[in-house]
Motif scaffolding. Structure first.
Motif, mmCIF file in Angstrom:
data_model
loop_
_atom_site.group_PDB
_atom_site.id
_atom_site.type_symbol
_atom_site.label_atom_id
_atom_site.label_comp_id
_atom_site.label_asym_id
_atom_site.label_seq_id
_atom_site.Cartn_x
_atom_site.Cartn_y
_atom_site.Cartn_z
ATOM 1 N N PRO A 186 -67.881 -2.118 7.712
ATOM 2 C CA PRO A 186 -66.796 -3.077 7.497
ATOM 3 C C PRO A 186 -65.591 -2.382 6.857
ATOM 4 C CG PRO A 186 -68.885 -3.946 6.677
ATOM 5 C CD PRO A 186 -69.125 -2.506 7.028
ATOM 6 N N VAL A 187 -64.405 -2.841 7.224
ATOM 7 C CA VAL A 187 -63.167 -2.251 6.715
ATOM 8 C C VAL A 187 -62.402 -3.320 5.932
ATOM 9 C CG1 VAL A 187 -60.920 -1.281 7.381
ATOM 10 C CG2 VAL A 187 -62.997 -0.615 8.637
ATOM 11 N N MET A 188 -62.011 -2.993 4.684
ATOM 12 C CA MET A 188 -61.185 -3.922 3.901
ATOM 13 C C MET A 188 -59.743 -3.417 3.943
ATOM 14 S SD MET A 188 -61.569 -5.243 -0.018
ATOM 15 C CE MET A 188 -60.848 -3.850 -0.864
ATOM 16 N N LEU A 189 -58.906 -4.167 4.651
ATOM 17 C CA LEU A 189 -57.527 -3.746 4.888
ATOM 18 C C LEU A 189 -56.595 -4.402 3.882
ATOM 19 C CD1 LEU A 189 -55.528 -2.286 6.862
ATOM 20 C CD2 LEU A 189 -55.414 -4.443 8.130
ATOM 21 N N ALA B 100 -54.636 -5.461 11.414
ATOM 22 C CA ALA B 100 -56.049 -5.825 11.594
ATOM 23 C C ALA B 100 -56.395 -5.769 13.090
ATOM 24 C CB ALA B 100 -56.310 -7.219 11.048
ATOM 25 N N GLU B 101 -55.437 -6.185 13.919
ATOM 26 C CA GLU B 101 -55.635 -6.199 15.371
ATOM 27 C C GLU B 101 -55.929 -4.788 15.905
ATOM 28 O OE1 GLU B 101 -55.540 -9.190 16.854
ATOM 29 O OE2 GLU B 101 -55.516 -8.662 18.982
ATOM 30 N N TYR B 102 -55.277 -3.783 15.299
ATOM 31 C CA TYR B 102 -55.548 -2.391 15.708
ATOM 32 C C TYR B 102 -57.025 -2.052 15.528
ATOM 33 C CZ TYR B 102 -51.063 -0.215 16.764
ATOM 34 O OH TYR B 102 -49.903 0.162 17.382
ATOM 35 N N ILE B 103 -57.592 -2.448 14.379
ATOM 36 C CA ILE B 103 -59.000 -2.113 14.096
ATOM 37 C C ILE B 103 -59.913 -2.912 15.030
ATOM 38 C CG2 ILE B 103 -60.787 -2.028 12.296
ATOM 39 C CD1 ILE B 103 -58.487 -2.082 10.204
ATOM 40 N N VAL C 59 -63.753 -6.860 9.802
ATOM 41 C CA VAL C 59 -62.534 -6.579 9.035
ATOM 42 C C VAL C 59 -62.351 -7.655 7.961
ATOM 43 C CG1 VAL C 59 -60.014 -6.322 9.168
ATOM 44 C CG2 VAL C 59 -61.460 -5.440 11.023
ATOM 45 N N LEU C 60 -62.028 -7.201 6.746
ATOM 46 C CA LEU C 60 -61.680 -8.121 5.650
ATOM 47 C C LEU C 60 -60.237 -7.837 5.304
ATOM 48 C CD1 LEU C 60 -64.557 -6.405 4.205
ATOM 49 C CD2 LEU C 60 -64.653 -8.796 3.647
ATOM 50 N N LEU C 61 -59.490 -8.892 4.949
ATOM 51 C CA LEU C 61 -58.088 -8.695 4.564
ATOM 52 C C LEU C 61 -58.001 -8.819 3.050
ATOM 53 C CD1 LEU C 61 -56.646 -10.981 7.345
ATOM 54 C CD2 LEU C 61 -56.412 -8.498 7.248
ATOM 55 N N CYS C 62 -57.221 -7.967 2.395
ATOM 56 C CA CYS C 62 -57.131 -8.038 0.927
ATOM 57 C C CYS C 62 -55.687 -8.183 0.467
ATOM 58 C CB CYS C 62 -57.774 -6.797 0.310
ATOM 59 S SG CYS C 62 -57.645 -6.757 -1.485
ATOM 60 N N GLU C 63 -55.411 -9.325 -0.190
ATOM 61 C CA GLU C 63 -54.086 -9.556 -0.790
ATOM 62 C C GLU C 63 -54.070 -8.849 -2.144
ATOM 63 O OE1 GLU C 63 -51.034 -10.895 -0.309
ATOM 64 O OE2 GLU C 63 -50.598 -10.546 -2.432
ATOM 65 N N ARG C 64 -53.115 -7.936 -2.335
ATOM 66 C CA ARG C 64 -53.070 -7.128 -3.554
ATOM 67 C C ARG C 64 -51.688 -7.126 -4.205
ATOM 68 N NH1 ARG C 64 -49.359 -3.633 -3.780
ATOM 69 N NH2 ARG C 64 -50.545 -1.846 -4.547
ATOM 70 N N PRO D 229 -62.311 -12.933 6.788
ATOM 71 C CA PRO D 229 -62.434 -13.261 5.362
ATOM 72 C C PRO D 229 -61.285 -12.650 4.563
ATOM 73 C CG PRO D 229 -64.393 -12.071 6.150
ATOM 74 C CD PRO D 229 -63.421 -12.093 7.277
ATOM 75 N N ILE D 230 -60.898 -13.330 3.483
ATOM 76 C CA ILE D 230 -59.821 -12.804 2.654
ATOM 77 C C ILE D 230 -60.303 -12.534 1.230
ATOM 78 C CG2 ILE D 230 -58.767 -15.100 2.302
ATOM 79 C CD1 ILE D 230 -56.047 -13.329 2.417
ATOM 80 N N VAL D 231 -59.944 -11.333 0.764
ATOM 81 C CA VAL D 231 -60.313 -10.856 -0.564
ATOM 82 C C VAL D 231 -59.035 -10.880 -1.403
ATOM 83 C CG1 VAL D 231 -61.295 -8.882 -1.826
ATOM 84 C CG2 VAL D 231 -61.913 -9.241 0.590
ATOM 85 N N ALA D 232 -59.157 -11.239 -2.705
ATOM 86 C CA ALA D 232 -57.972 -11.219 -3.568
ATOM 87 C C ALA D 232 -58.154 -10.145 -4.639
ATOM 88 C CB ALA D 232 -57.792 -12.581 -4.224
ATOM 89 N N ASP D 233 -57.114 -9.358 -4.855
ATOM 90 C CA ASP D 233 -57.134 -8.293 -5.864
ATOM 91 C C ASP D 233 -56.112 -8.626 -6.954
ATOM 92 O OD1 ASP D 233 -56.661 -6.013 -7.399
ATOM 93 O OD2 ASP D 233 -56.594 -4.635 -5.702
#
Ligand code: PEP
Ligand code: MN
Length: 339
Positions: free
Chosen positions: A204-207, A222-225, A233-238, A266-270
């Motif tokens: 899994p990749v967290m972008l 994300a579409e590239y991956i 793929v996970l998306l991370c708001e940082r 899924p979305i991850v928050a930093d």
């Protein structure tokens, strides 16, 4: 795509626009009102540059209706993506996952002390950088493979998974060996060749969101991956860069519900990088859970005053324990749990 024609456009201009759209392969439907002509251009062309039409004589406005990304979109896939790990942990389901650890892996004592504490307080994934993208080339750059080995051992000892950053495609092999999630840093979000290589990985990749990336740019990355074959793929708001200087970044909480409606990922928050100030990290973590984040990633250090990177935004261990208590109350209030 909808093309609105200028009110004083000539019939010759309108015919020219229609001809150009047809040459691009669109099916064109014309609707002529009293003062205004509108052209509907039908055809799926995700890579079409609308400026090709905007510059034509007689064009007032062009509106794109479909998103330029497909595999990342909710239109393409309705149900949420759930990332499943071999120990049974899932990200993207009802339970919110917490990832915690230092900014950088510094030495054995440091990573084992922090891993023990965060595991005992309920974290499921150990974070920590072995390859660090530092603004200054003179700052600590990370321990490299040695750091990955230490992290893997500490994580295994306390039943945690590992998330860590790869800075270029030559490091993907090491990630396959030591990590469970490959983190892609904000500064690499638009490194398209690297993203294509990550698409070939089984991990899994967290972008992370780029420092000034729009939602569309982030989802295109994300579409590239995804289009290169990796569906995990996970998306991370940082946090993003804004005009505000009182905080390191501006944590864009709105990204959480907006991305959920645009994408099934899924979305991850930093909140640590999101605000960059230790005593503001817990309120941001609470806000992220309330807004619907699927996971939280935070920096924790047992001796932040002496941390080699990001000490000022790292929680003390006891603060991390307090954060876990607070976010579990919020999770329950919105019908979720903490994994
Ligand atoms: C990090 O997670 O320590 C980091 C460097 O993150 P970002 O890419 O979001 O700055
Ligand atoms: Mn950091």
């Amino acid at each position: 795509m909808v093309v609105v024609v200028e009110q004083n456009a000539s019939e010759k201009d309108i015919e020219g626009i229609i001809k150009t759209l047809q040459d691009f392969g669109f099916d064109v439907h014309r609707s002529t009102g009293v003062n205004q002509t509108v052209l509907g251009a039908i055809g799926v062309k995700p890579d079409f540059d609308t400026r090709q039409v905007e510059v034509l004589p007689g064009v007032a406005r062009v509106y794109r209706i479909t998103e330029p990304y497909k595999l990342a979109s909710r239109t393409f896939k309705q149900e949420k993506t759930v990332i499943k790990f071999k120990n049974g942990l899932e990200i993207g389901g009802k339970a919110i996952v917490v990832m915690a650890g230092p900014c950088s892996v510094e030495n054995e004592n440091q990573i084992f002390t922090i891993a023990k504490h965060v595991a005992e307080s309920g974290a499921k994934i150990l974070r920590g950088g072995a390859f660090k993208p530092r603004t200054s080339p003179y700052a600590f750059q990370g321990l490299g493979e040695e750091g990955l080995k230490l992290m893997r051992r500490a994580a295994d000892e306390f039943g945690l998974l590992v998330v860590t950053e790869a800075m270029d495609s030559t490091q993907i092999g090491l990630m396959e060996q030591y990590a469970d999630i490959i983190q892609i840093g904000a500064r690499n979000m638009q490194n398209y060749n690297f993203l294509k290589e990550l698409g070939k990985s089984k991990k899994p990749v967290m972008l992370k969101r780029g420092l000034s990336a729009t939602f569309e740019e982030w989802l295109m990355s994300a579409e590239y991956i995804l289009s290169s074959g990796n569906k995990q793929v996970l998306l991370c708001e940082r946090g993003i860069r804004t005009f505000e200087t009182a905080t390191r970044n501006t944590m864009d909480i709105s990204a959480i519900p907006v991305i959920h409606s645009k994408s099934h990922l899924p979305i991850v928050a930093d909140p640590s990088h999101g605000i960059g100030i230790r005593d503001k990290v817990i309120p941001m973590a609470r806000a992220a859970v309330a807004a619907g984040a699927d996971a939280i990633i935070v920096e924790v250090h047992h001796d932040p005053d002496r941390a080699k990177s990001d000490g000022a935004q790292s929680l003390f261990p006891e603060q991390f324990t307090e954060m876990m208590k607070q976010i579990s109350v919020i999770a329950e209030a919105i019908g979720r749990t903490i994994a």
